[in-house]
Write an enzyme that holds these catalytic residues in place. Structure first.
Site, short mmCIF file in Angstrom:
data_model
loop_
_atom_site.label_atom_id
_atom_site.label_comp_id
_atom_site.label_asym_id
_atom_site.label_seq_id
_atom_site.Cartn_x
_atom_site.Cartn_y
_atom_site.Cartn_z
CE LYS A 1 -7.44 16.43 -15.16
NZ LYS A 1 -8.02 17.41 -14.13
NE ARG B 1 -2.89 0.01 3.14
CZ ARG B 1 -3.13 -1.12 4.29
NH1 ARG B 1 -3.87 -2.14 3.80
NH2 ARG B 1 -2.75 -0.98 5.32
CE1 TYR C 1 -11.58 18.51 -11.56
CE2 TYR C 1 -11.53 17.37 -9.46
CZ TYR C 1 -11.60 17.15 -10.83
OH TYR C 1 -11.87 16.11 -11.36
CG ASP D 1 -5.27 21.57 -7.75
OD1 ASP D 1 -4.58 21.53 -8.71
OD2 ASP D 1 -6.52 21.07 -7.70
C1 PLP Z 1 -8.51 16.90 -12.94
C2 PLP Z 1 -8.20 17.84 -11.70
C3 PLP Z 1 -8.21 17.17 -10.61
C4 PLP Z 1 -8.23 15.79 -10.18
O1 PLP Z 1 -7.50 14.96 -10.68
P1 PLP Z 1 -8.09 13.34 -10.93
O2 PLP Z 1 -6.80 12.57 -11.19
O3 PLP Z 1 -9.07 13.30 -12.24
O4 PLP Z 1 -8.89 12.75 -9.68
C5 PLP Z 1 -7.89 17.96 -9.45
N1 PLP Z 1 -7.44 19.26 -9.68
C6 PLP Z 1 -7.58 19.81 -10.90
C7 PLP Z 1 -7.26 21.29 -10.94
C8 PLP Z 1 -7.95 19.18 -11.82
O5 PLP Z 1 -8.06 19.68 -13.06
#
Ligand code: PLP
Length: 382
Positions: free
Chosen positions: A203, A55, A108, A178
């Site tokens: 992303k 894990r 988000y 973020d």
């Molecule tokens: C897509 C995204 C997330 C979440 O990521 P996932 O891997 O899809 O859970 C968080 N913050 C931002 C700014 C995003 O664009």
């Protein structure tokens, strides 16, 4: 070392030990130990960078975590099963009855849903703040975290990260950010004062639309609570996913450069179109967030948001459906261009009626931008 070089060479020890360019993919549930002493040591500590049990990761996970820590200019990194899991781990590690968390408006969407549906009912006071708010006036004795996402998802407002960090640190409050949009290539969150930087590696970092992964960076101290929360809650990043992400990461800098060049070209072209009301993209000099973007970011890959001129829902639908190079889908950061109707939780003050579906979020992929403009032109004409 320049970022272009660093992404190629960061943290290749495991690969080198295997006499390979890429690290071996190590999958395991059980970790086996050479001695009782080694076993005891592994069980007694928070493990950031060593084997204990499947894990908490394998050598593949650790190579990715070390590479990301180097790119982000951070002491350590924790990988999670998705970007959202990284965000919820950071928030949950600081939440609790009687605690107060400040969250930037326009985060988000799923981040906001987690706050409203999970944190608030269990007693955490979550307060959203606008991009022009005075954060020092909002901090309380019970504030345990400031969470900011810049630019805001969909509405693209910029936040003054160094000012927020200065205000929070004066009261001993950590700041999480973020930083998915900027990536370590264009946004050095820790240099601006951020304690905990969160990335949806789903992303740009992976860049190929074929997995979900989160990465959190910071000091060992700043991430102790996050690491502990991940261990206790069973949050886990699969080694296969980490391996693919490492492969994607090696081309991150060159992809970002190309995404940036094309996003600027397409955004400038859109701005000159009569059927386009506004392009919300801080890299444009006309954008209200441009000055803040220039002072905090070294580049902008997009994605960005476009406000179409007033039109009926049928017209809006025709525009979306006529696009052929832009696939219709959420997410961004991969090699292909995407379009998504944008329904922000928090509409920019400039009165966009909530019932008028005229905002679209574009992700500019690695296609030739001239072809992308042609595709947009025919959809706008339709
Ligand atoms: C897509 C995204 C997330 C979440 O990521 P996932 O891997 O899809 O859970 C968080 N913050 C931002 C700014 C995003 O664009």
């Amino acid at each position: 070392m320049d970022m272009q070089t660093l992404v190629i060479h960061a943290a290749r020890q495991t690969a080198a030990a295997a006499h390979a360019v890429n690290p071996p993919l190590v999958r395991t549930s059980t970790t086996v130990f050479d001695s009782y002493d080694a076993y005891k040591r592994a069980q007694s500590e928070l493990v950031f960078d060593g084997p204990r049990y499947g894990r908490s990761g394998t050598s593949t996970t650790f190579e990715l975590q070390r590479a990301m820590a180097e790119l982000a200019n951070a002491e350590t990194c924790v990988a999670t099963g998705s970007g959202l899991a990284a965000i919820t781990a950071v928030l949950a590690a600081h939440a609790g009855p009687g605690r107060h968390i400040l969250v930037s408006a326009g985060v988000y969407g799923p981040t906001r849903v987690f706050c409203d549906k999970e944190l608030v009912p269990s007693g955490t006071d979550v307060e959203y703040f606008a991009h022009d708010a005075d954060v020092s006036a909002l901090l309380r004795d019970t504030t345990s975290l400031v969470f900011v996402e810049t630019p805001a998802s969909l509405t693209m407002e910029m936040w003054d990260v160094p000012a927020i960090c200065a205000a929070a640190h004066e009261r001993g409050v950590p700041v999480a950010c973020d930083a998915t949009w900027g990536t370590p290539v264009f946004f050095d969150a820790h240099a601006l004062g951020v304690d905990i930087s969160v990335h949806a590696a789903t992303k740009f970092i992976n860049g190929h639309c074929d997995l979900l992964l989160g990465l959190v960076t910071g000091t060992l101290d700043a991430l102790a609570g996050v690491r502990a929360y991940c261990d206790r809650s069973g949050t886990h990043a699969a080694p296969d996913t980490c391996w693919l992400t490492l492969r994607g990461l090696r081309t991150l800098a060159v992809r970002m450069e190309r995404h940036q060049r094309s996003a600027r070209t397409v955004a400038q072209w859109l701005r000159s179109q009569p059927r386009v009301q506004r392009v919300l993209f801080p890299a444009l000099e006309t954008d209200p967030g441009h000055k803040l973007w220039r002072s905090q970011f070294s580049g902008a890959a997009g994605p960005f948001t476009v406000e179409l001129a007033p039109c009926s829902e049928a017209t809006f639908t025709r525009f979306i459906d006529r696009l052929s190079l832009f696939s219709l889908g959420t997410s961004w950061g991969g090699f292909e261009s995407l379009v998504m109707p944008a329904v922000p939780h928090h509409l920019r003050a400039l009165a966009i009626p909530a019932d008028a579906p005229r905002l679209v979020r574009l992700h500019i992929g690695l296609e030739n931008p001239r072809d992308l403009c042609d595709d947009l032109a025919s959809a706008l004409t339709a």
